[in-house]
Design a protein around this motif. Structure first.
Motif, PDB file in Angstrom:
ATOM      1  N   THR A  51     -31.296 -10.034  31.716  1.00  0.00           N
ATOM      2  CA  THR A  51     -32.293  -9.146  30.647  1.00  0.00           C
ATOM      3  C   THR A  51     -31.269  -8.199  30.174  1.00  0.00           C
ATOM      4  O   THR A  51     -31.831  -7.641  29.171  1.00  0.00           O
ATOM      5  CB  THR A  51     -33.318  -8.300  31.593  1.00  0.00           C
ATOM      6  N   LEU A  52     -30.186  -7.668  30.514  1.00  0.00           N
ATOM      7  CA  LEU A  52     -29.167  -6.943  29.875  1.00  0.00           C
ATOM      8  C   LEU A  52     -27.987  -7.368  28.857  1.00  0.00           C
ATOM      9  O   LEU A  52     -27.360  -7.118  28.380  1.00  0.00           O
ATOM     10  CB  LEU A  52     -28.646  -6.066  30.808  1.00  0.00           C
ATOM     11  N   THR A  53     -28.365  -8.653  28.741  1.00  0.00           N
ATOM     12  CA  THR A  53     -27.602  -9.543  27.840  1.00  0.00           C
ATOM     13  C   THR A  53     -28.103  -9.690  26.583  1.00  0.00           C
ATOM     14  O   THR A  53     -29.469  -9.867  26.267  1.00  0.00           O
ATOM     15  CB  THR A  53     -27.082 -10.944  28.427  1.00  0.00           C
ATOM     16  N   GLU A  54     -27.443 -10.209  25.307  1.00  0.00           N
ATOM     17  CA  GLU A  54     -27.819 -10.150  23.786  1.00  0.00           C
ATOM     18  C   GLU A  54     -28.784 -11.385  24.094  1.00  0.00           C
ATOM     19  O   GLU A  54     -29.911 -11.208  23.167  1.00  0.00           O
ATOM     20  CB  GLU A  54     -26.860 -10.587  23.084  1.00  0.00           C
ATOM     21  N   SER A  59     -33.351  -7.004  26.351  1.00  0.00           N
ATOM     22  CA  SER A  59     -32.310  -6.061  26.418  1.00  0.00           C
ATOM     23  C   SER A  59     -32.289  -4.981  25.226  1.00  0.00           C
ATOM     24  O   SER A  59     -32.057  -3.668  25.547  1.00  0.00           O
ATOM     25  CB  SER A  59     -30.995  -6.644  26.215  1.00  0.00           C
ATOM     26  N   GLN A  63     -32.254  -1.110  26.492  1.00  0.00           N
ATOM     27  CA  GLN A  63     -31.506   0.195  25.775  1.00  0.00           C
ATOM     28  C   GLN A  63     -32.200   1.199  25.283  1.00  0.00           C
ATOM     29  O   GLN A  63     -31.593   2.331  25.404  1.00  0.00           O
ATOM     30  CB  GLN A  63     -30.620  -0.734  24.577  1.00  0.00           C
ATOM     31  N   LEU A  88     -23.076  -7.792  29.034  1.00  0.00           N
ATOM     32  CA  LEU A  88     -23.710  -6.792  29.133  1.00  0.00           C
ATOM     33  C   LEU A  88     -23.834  -5.905  28.058  1.00  0.00           C
ATOM     34  O   LEU A  88     -22.962  -5.545  27.503  1.00  0.00           O
ATOM     35  CB  LEU A  88     -23.935  -5.967  30.388  1.00  0.00           C
TER      36      LEU A  88
END
Length: 112
Positions: A51-54, A59, A63, A88
């Motif tokens: 879920t923290l990847t582009e 994401s 953020q 990430l």
């Protein structure tokens, strides 16, 4: 959400259709970031680190939540296992010890 740690263990919410699960998880974080009351931290483990990847629409929301002062932590073992450290787009890499410390002080809400 006050005094809670959110544990995200998947890149989708619920079992079933993957696209639906991703959409539901995105909706969860869209609504969460709009609340005045934020969690103490968000800890991502297993497939939750995706879920923290582009590639994840989540994401963007993570953020924004991080910018509001909520630590977003990705499990180092999981990041290494899935080889996503260079993918990430936010958060910080953390260890299980940190999660245990957070869990000993705060209620854990698991998103799976």
């Amino acid at each position: 959400m006050k005094n809670k740690v959110i544990l995200v263990s998947s890149d989708q919410l619920g079992k079933g259709d993957k696209d639906l699960g991703e959409t539901v998880l995105e909706t969860f974080f869209t609504l969460l970031k709009q609340r005045e009351e934020k969690p103490v931290a968000i800890f991502l483990m297993n497939r939750g680190v995706f879920t923290l990847t582009e590639q994840s629409l989540v994401s963007v929301h993570l953020q924004e939540i991080e910018k509001s002062g909520v630590p977003v932590l990705a499990c180092k073992t999981c990041v290494d296992y899935y080889n996503v450290e260079d993918k990430l787009v936010g958060g910080e890499i953390s260890g299980m010890g940190h999660f245990i410390e957070l869990a000993s002080k705060h209620e854990v809400l698991t998103i799976a």
